[in-house]
Write a protein that holds these residues in place. Structure first.
Motif, PDB file in Angstrom:
ATOM      1  N   GLU A  86       0.822  -1.209   0.000  1.00 55.47           N
ATOM      2  CA  GLU A  86       0.000   0.000   0.000  1.00 55.47           C
ATOM      3  C   GLU A  86       0.857   1.261   0.000  1.00 55.47           C
ATOM      4  O   GLU A  86       0.508   2.257  -0.638  1.00 55.47           O
ATOM      5  CB  GLU A  86      -0.946   0.001   1.198  1.00 55.47           C
ATOM      6  N   GLU A  87       1.981   1.223   0.694  1.00 58.93           N
ATOM      7  CA  GLU A  87       2.839   2.414   0.750  1.00 58.93           C
ATOM      8  C   GLU A  87       3.494   2.741  -0.586  1.00 58.93           C
ATOM      9  O   GLU A  87       4.052   3.831  -0.764  1.00 58.93           O
ATOM     10  CB  GLU A  87       3.912   2.253   1.836  1.00 58.93           C
ATOM     11  N   GLU A  88       3.429   1.805  -1.532  1.00 54.30           N
ATOM     12  CA  GLU A  88       4.005   2.064  -2.855  1.00 54.30           C
ATOM     13  C   GLU A  88       3.096   2.919  -3.734  1.00 54.30           C
ATOM     14  O   GLU A  88       3.538   3.399  -4.787  1.00 54.30           O
ATOM     15  CB  GLU A  88       4.287   0.739  -3.570  1.00 54.30           C
ATOM     16  N   ILE A  89       1.862   3.116  -3.336  1.00 55.68           N
ATOM     17  CA  ILE A  89       0.920   3.859  -4.172  1.00 55.68           C
ATOM     18  C   ILE A  89       1.455   5.249  -4.483  1.00 55.68           C
ATOM     19  O   ILE A  89       1.476   5.680  -5.641  1.00 55.68           O
ATOM     20  CB  ILE A  89      -0.467   3.933  -3.501  1.00 55.68           C
ATOM     21  N   VAL A  90       1.894   5.970  -3.466  1.00 51.39           N
ATOM     22  CA  VAL A  90       2.404   7.332  -3.683  1.00 51.39           C
ATOM     23  C   VAL A  90       3.651   7.294  -4.570  1.00 51.39           C
ATOM     24  O   VAL A  90       3.806   8.129  -5.472  1.00 51.39           O
ATOM     25  CB  VAL A  90       2.706   8.007  -2.334  1.00 51.39           C
ATOM     26  N   CYS A  91       4.516   6.309  -4.342  1.00 46.83           N
ATOM     27  CA  CYS A  91       5.732   6.191  -5.167  1.00 46.83           C
ATOM     28  C   CYS A  91       5.379   5.916  -6.623  1.00 46.83           C
ATOM     29  O   CYS A  91       6.010   6.459  -7.537  1.00 46.83           O
ATOM     30  CB  CYS A  91       6.629   5.083  -4.627  1.00 46.83           C
ATOM     31  N   PHE A  92       4.394   5.054  -6.835  1.00 48.46           N
ATOM     32  CA  PHE A  92       3.976   4.735  -8.204  1.00 48.46           C
ATOM     33  C   PHE A  92       3.436   5.986  -8.900  1.00 48.46           C
ATOM     34  O   PHE A  92       3.731   6.236 -10.072  1.00 48.46           O
ATOM     35  CB  PHE A  92       2.924   3.631  -8.199  1.00 48.46           C
ATOM     36  N   VAL A  93       2.626   6.767  -8.185  1.00 45.49           N
ATOM     37  CA  VAL A  93       2.082   7.987  -8.785  1.00 45.49           C
ATOM     38  C   VAL A  93       3.214   8.971  -9.090  1.00 45.49           C
ATOM     39  O   VAL A  93       3.232   9.603 -10.154  1.00 45.49           O
ATOM     40  CB  VAL A  93       1.017   8.620  -7.869  1.00 45.49           C
ATOM     41  N   ASP A  94       4.160   9.095  -8.172  1.00 45.74           N
ATOM     42  CA  ASP A  94       5.325   9.957  -8.418  1.00 45.74           C
ATOM     43  C   ASP A  94       6.041   9.512  -9.692  1.00 45.74           C
ATOM     44  O   ASP A  94       6.448  10.341 -10.519  1.00 45.74           O
ATOM     45  CB  ASP A  94       6.306   9.889  -7.243  1.00 45.74           C
ATOM     46  N   ASN A  95       6.207   8.204  -9.817  1.00 44.56           N
ATOM     47  CA  ASN A  95       6.888   7.637 -10.979  1.00 44.56           C
ATOM     48  C   ASN A  95       6.148   7.972 -12.264  1.00 44.56           C
ATOM     49  O   ASN A  95       6.757   8.365 -13.272  1.00 44.56           O
ATOM     50  CB  ASN A  95       6.990   6.118 -10.791  1.00 44.56           C
ATOM     51  N   VAL A  96       4.823   7.837 -12.242  1.00 42.90           N
ATOM     52  CA  VAL A  96       4.019   8.143 -13.425  1.00 42.90           C
ATOM     53  C   VAL A  96       4.173   9.611 -13.814  1.00 42.90           C
ATOM     54  O   VAL A  96       4.395   9.948 -14.988  1.00 42.90           O
ATOM     55  CB  VAL A  96       2.531   7.806 -13.171  1.00 42.90           C
ATOM     56  N   ILE A  97       4.070  10.495 -12.837  1.00 44.46           N
ATOM     57  CA  ILE A  97       4.153  11.933 -13.118  1.00 44.46           C
ATOM     58  C   ILE A  97       5.533  12.306 -13.629  1.00 44.46           C
ATOM     59  O   ILE A  97       5.678  13.130 -14.546  1.00 44.46           O
ATOM     60  CB  ILE A  97       3.791  12.737 -11.852  1.00 44.46           C
ATOM     61  N   LEU A  98       6.561  11.680 -13.075  1.00 45.72           N
ATOM     62  CA  LEU A  98       7.930  11.999 -13.481  1.00 45.72           C
ATOM     63  C   LEU A  98       8.302  11.409 -14.833  1.00 45.72           C
ATOM     64  O   LEU A  98       8.940  12.066 -15.658  1.00 45.72           O
ATOM     65  CB  LEU A  98       8.917  11.493 -12.415  1.00 45.72           C
ATOM     66  N   SER A  99       7.868  10.158 -15.098  1.00 49.75           N
ATOM     67  CA  SER A  99       8.404   9.411 -16.241  1.00 49.75           C
ATOM     68  C   SER A  99       7.449   9.259 -17.418  1.00 49.75           C
ATOM     69  O   SER A  99       7.885   8.870 -18.506  1.00 49.75           O
ATOM     70  CB  SER A  99       8.824   8.003 -15.782  1.00 49.75           C
ATOM     71  N   GLN A 100       6.159   9.542 -17.227  1.00 49.75           N
ATOM     72  CA  GLN A 100       5.188   9.195 -18.266  1.00 49.75           C
ATOM     73  C   GLN A 100       4.436  10.398 -18.838  1.00 49.75           C
ATOM     74  O   GLN A 100       3.299  10.260 -19.302  1.00 49.75           O
ATOM     75  CB  GLN A 100       4.189   8.163 -17.727  1.00 49.75           C
ATOM     76  N   GLN A 101       5.072  11.559 -18.840  1.00 53.47           N
ATOM     77  CA  GLN A 101       4.406  12.732 -19.412  1.00 53.47           C
ATOM     78  C   GLN A 101       4.126  12.550 -20.901  1.00 53.47           C
ATOM     79  O   GLN A 101       3.155  13.108 -21.433  1.00 53.47           O
ATOM     80  CB  GLN A 101       5.261  13.984 -19.175  1.00 53.47           C
ATOM     81  N   ARG A 102       4.950  11.758 -21.577  1.00 56.08           N
ATOM     82  CA  ARG A 102       4.714  11.480 -23.003  1.00 56.08           C
ATOM     83  C   ARG A 102       3.326  10.892 -23.210  1.00 56.08           C
ATOM     84  O   ARG A 102       2.660  11.172 -24.225  1.00 56.08           O
ATOM     85  CB  ARG A 102       5.784  10.507 -23.510  1.00 56.08           C
ATOM     86  N   LEU A 103       2.876  10.086 -22.257  1.00 59.99           N
ATOM     87  CA  LEU A 103       1.564   9.446 -22.352  1.00 59.99           C
ATOM     88  C   LEU A 103       0.463  10.316 -21.749  1.00 59.99           C
ATOM     89  O   LEU A 103      -0.636  10.400 -22.307  1.00 59.99           O
ATOM     90  CB  LEU A 103       1.590   8.086 -21.651  1.00 59.99           C
ATOM     91  N   LEU A 104       0.743  10.935 -20.621  1.00 59.32           N
ATOM     92  CA  LEU A 104      -0.293  11.709 -19.924  1.00 59.32           C
ATOM     93  C   LEU A 104      -0.816  12.870 -20.763  1.00 59.32           C
ATOM     94  O   LEU A 104      -1.969  13.273 -20.614  1.00 59.32           O
ATOM     95  CB  LEU A 104       0.246  12.224 -18.583  1.00 59.32           C
ATOM     96  N   LYS A 105       0.005  13.372 -21.662  1.00 59.11           N
ATOM     97  CA  LYS A 105      -0.466  14.471 -22.513  1.00 59.11           C
ATOM     98  C   LYS A 105      -1.507  13.995 -23.525  1.00 59.11           C
ATOM     99  O   LYS A 105      -2.181  14.816 -24.156  1.00 59.11           O
ATOM    100  CB  LYS A 105       0.700  15.145 -23.228  1.00 59.11           C
ATOM    101  N   ASN A 106      -1.650  12.661 -23.662  1.00 57.78           N
ATOM    102  CA  ASN A 106      -2.664  12.111 -24.567  1.00 57.78           C
ATOM    103  C   ASN A 106      -3.981  11.800 -23.852  1.00 57.78           C
ATOM    104  O   ASN A 106      -4.888  11.235 -24.460  1.00 57.78           O
ATOM    105  CB  ASN A 106      -2.145  10.823 -25.219  1.00 57.78           C
ATOM    106  N   ASN A 107      -4.079  12.147 -22.570  1.00 56.92           N
ATOM    107  CA  ASN A 107      -5.323  11.861 -21.840  1.00 56.92           C
ATOM    108  C   ASN A 107      -6.501  12.584 -22.467  1.00 56.92           C
ATOM    109  O   ASN A 107      -6.379  13.727 -22.925  1.00 56.92           O
ATOM    110  CB  ASN A 107      -5.196  12.280 -20.381  1.00 56.92           C
ATOM    111  N   TYR A 108      -7.641  11.928 -22.426  1.00 56.18           N
ATOM    112  CA  TYR A 108      -8.886  12.540 -22.903  1.00 56.18           C
ATOM    113  C   TYR A 108      -9.197  13.809 -22.119  1.00 56.18           C
ATOM    114  O   TYR A 108      -9.608  14.825 -22.670  1.00 56.18           O
ATOM    115  CB  TYR A 108     -10.020  11.527 -22.774  1.00 56.18           C
ATOM    116  N   THR A 109      -9.010  13.747 -20.811  1.00 59.72           N
ATOM    117  CA  THR A 109      -9.119  14.916 -19.942  1.00 59.72           C
ATOM    118  C   THR A 109      -8.078  14.750 -18.846  1.00 59.72           C
ATOM    119  O   THR A 109      -7.672  13.625 -18.528  1.00 59.72           O
ATOM    120  CB  THR A 109     -10.529  15.061 -19.355  1.00 59.72           C
ATOM    121  N   ALA A 110      -7.616  15.835 -18.277  1.00 64.34           N
ATOM    122  CA  ALA A 110      -6.522  15.779 -17.300  1.00 64.34           C
ATOM    123  C   ALA A 110      -6.939  15.020 -16.049  1.00 64.34           C
ATOM    124  O   ALA A 110      -8.066  15.152 -15.565  1.00 64.34           O
ATOM    125  CB  ALA A 110      -6.085  17.194 -16.933  1.00 64.34           C
ATOM    126  N   LEU A 111      -6.015  14.227 -15.529  1.00 64.19           N
ATOM    127  CA  LEU A 111      -6.201  13.547 -14.257  1.00 64.19           C
ATOM    128  C   LEU A 111      -5.214  14.118 -13.252  1.00 64.19           C
ATOM    129  O   LEU A 111      -4.040  14.307 -13.571  1.00 64.19           O
ATOM    130  CB  LEU A 111      -5.981  12.040 -14.404  1.00 64.19           C
TER     131      LEU A 111
END
Length: 371
Positions: A333-358
């Motif tokens: 459970e404590e990895e949830i915040v780390c995983f989100v940090d990882n997504v925000i740091l490493s996956q902007q290439r994908l997040l910019k394709n979101n239908y609407t911002a999350l």
């Protein structure tokens, strides 16, 4: 805005032998595959190719250490074409073998080294999910960063995509399903992407229609039902690849990457976890627009009301393969915040394709609900 780009030649053959004869495979071809596929389809033909077995360099999904070892191994060979025969992992690796002068693949992913192609690339998929045979994308785990990274560059775009339904016959049902669900996610994320166009929508909608209809048939008639639709599934995966190769994928893939890298969850299975939760948030925040179009399409296939489409799709998929809780993979459970940090740091290439911002809170909530 660019509407569609497709440079890969797409061909279909009934049998692998037909393809081998047509392409005159021989000593100047480097084939990357696995031992079981080689034994079943290449060995009987006695083709004098250079053959590299992927499993000799490690198991699991591709990582930088594995790829660097393969690059070092193939320096001894003189070849003109790279032929990838396998699933998404083999294709992702093969795409990087056509690049000139690479010693450490991390430099390529971190854009410290330019991509220059000096070999022809032929891709023969043996699953019905990645669509990678028509995209300029390779996904690799970078061990030092504890995540997967994507490289999108036309230098790694396959020259030829070869669809052979015979190669899917030995695919176990679980892998058929996880790869097919991955194709469905590609088509869906591409349909609602801000980079979608009327042309990519044609491919997205065709893929969604085919895949969901086949899934319904499997639920009604059993696992073997898929055997009569292998060619259609390959085409649907290919169509989804064309769609997302142009329009991109978004949060579903971005959220799945830390889970896949940390706990070696197969790509399609990891994506399945986040698929409908992301769609639910899209529909909550912006119910009009492309998400409405998606719901109308799904409702027409599933014979439900548009307001029930996402839940009905989720129910259908759960009838085909189980959807474990994230803690069942070993996630803490404590990895949830780390995983989100990882997504925000490493996956902007994908997040910019979101239908609407999350938001960060949205992503944390998705992980917690699935945990």
């Amino acid at each position: 805005m660019q509407q569609l780009k497709l440079k890969t030649t797409i061909e279909e053959y009934v049998l692998f032998k037909d393809f081998a004869d047509s392409y005159k495979l021989g000593p100047k071809d480097l084939i990357l595959t696995n031992q079981s596929l080689y034994k079943a389809f290449l060995s009987p033909l006695e083709i004098p190719c250079i053959v590299i077995f992927r499993e000799q360099f490690g198991r699991g999904e591709p990582n930088d250490e594995m790829i660097n070892a393969i690059i070092l191994e193939i320096e001894q060979y003189d070849f003109e074409r790279v032929v990838a025969i396998g699933g998404g992992s083999i294709v992702d690796i093969a795409k990087l073998l056509v690049l000139e002068g690479v010693n450490d693949i991390v430099n390529v992913f971190e854009q410290k080294q330019s991509c220059n192609k000096n070999k022809e690339l032929i891709v023969v998929p043996t699953t019905c999910g990645t669509g990678s045979e028509v995209t300029n994308i390779s996904i690799v785990e970078i061990k030092s960063k504890h995540t997967k990274m994507g490289l999108a560059n036309d230098a790694i775009l396959p020259d030829h995509a070869i669809l052979i339904p015979e190669l899917l016959r030995g695919l176990p049902f679980k892998y058929f399903m996880t790869s097919a669900i991955d194709a469905l996610i590609h088509a869906t994320e591409a349909l609602v992407s801000p980079k979608a166009s009327p042309y990519t929508d044609l491919f997205s909608r065709a893929a969604i229609q085919s895949i969901v209809t086949i899934f319904q048939g499997i639920v009604s008639h059993g696992e073997d039902y898929r055997m009569d639709y292998l060619a259609e599934m390959l085409r649907a995966s290919n169509q989804a690849g064309i769609a997302f190769g142009n329009a991109g994928v978004g949060a579903v893939h971005a959220l799945s990457y830390p889970l896949g890298a940390a706990y070696h969850v197969p790509h399609g299975e990891a994506n399945f976890q986040f698929f409908t939760p992301v769609l639910d948030l899209y529909h909550k925040y912006h119910p009009e627009g492309k998400i409405q179009e998606l719901c109308l399409l799904l409702a027409s296939i599933l014979d439900v009301k548009p307001s029930e489409a996402i839940d009905s799709l989720d129910d259908l998929l759960k009838r085909l393969i189980p959807k474990p809780k994230l803690h069942e993979y070993g996630m803490k459970e404590e990895e949830i915040v780390c995983f989100v940090d990882n997504v925000i740091l490493s996956q902007q290439r994908l997040l910019k394709n979101n239908y609407t911002a999350l938001t960060r809170s949205d992503m944390e909530a998705i992980y917690r609900n699935l945990y």
